[in-house]
Design an enzyme around this catalytic site. Sequence first.
Site, PDB file in Angstrom:
ATOM      1  CG  HIS A  60     -11.976   5.379  -5.620  1.00  0.00           C
ATOM      2  ND1 HIS A  60     -12.123   4.466  -4.332  1.00  0.00           N
ATOM      3  CD2 HIS A  60     -10.531   5.966  -5.331  1.00  0.00           C
ATOM      4  CE1 HIS A  60     -11.715   5.238  -3.192  1.00  0.00           C
ATOM      5  NE2 HIS A  60     -10.314   5.570  -3.230  1.00  0.00           N
ATOM      6  CG  HIS A  75      -6.523   7.141  -5.527  1.00  0.00           C
ATOM      7  ND1 HIS A  75      -7.075   8.474  -5.467  1.00  0.00           N
ATOM      8  CD2 HIS A  75      -6.511   7.133  -4.847  1.00  0.00           C
ATOM      9  CE1 HIS A  75      -7.834   8.501  -5.469  1.00  0.00           C
ATOM     10  NE2 HIS A  75      -7.644   7.551  -3.748  1.00  0.00           N
TER      11      HIS A  75
END
Length: 152
Positions: A60, A75
Site C-alpha cells: 500500500h 501511501h
Amino acid sequence: MGKKVDLFLPITGDVVALTEVNDYLFNKKIMGDGAAIKPKDSFVYSPVDGEIILVYDAKHAIGIKTEDGLQLLIHVGIDSVKLQGKGFAAYVNVGDKVKAGDKILFFDKEFVEMQASIITPIVITNSELIEKIDINYKASKAKDLFMSVELK
C-alpha cells in the site's frame, strides 16, 4: 536559491491538502509535507526519477529517493495496511530505478474503497531539505505537474 525538483501527479484524481486526510500522522504533517489525492484511477506512476527505497509488504506504500536525496512516500489509502496486500500489486522492488511516469503500483480501487479510505497522501519524508514547496491543486491527470520543490 536551491535546486528545483518537479513532481508529477502519480494518480489521476483530485489534489487536496494534507489537512483533509483523516489521519493524524498525515494531516499534522508528522510524516512530512506534501498533498493528497482522491484517486479516480487504479494505477500509480512514479512522480519523479529515482530509486525505490521502500515497498511495504502490504504493497500500500512505496518510498522513492531522488538523486538529490529527496525522499517521497506514496501511501495509497488510510487503514489500507489492514488489507495485507489484497487488492494491491507492485510493479517495482526495492533497489529498482524508476523514471517519472513509470507504472509502479496497481490497486483495486473499488475493493480497497469498500474496506478503507482511498485518499492517497504523497509526502516528502525528509522535509528538512525543503526551502519551498508549491502544490498545483488544479492537477488532475496522472503525469500532470503536481508539485515543485525548491531544495535548501
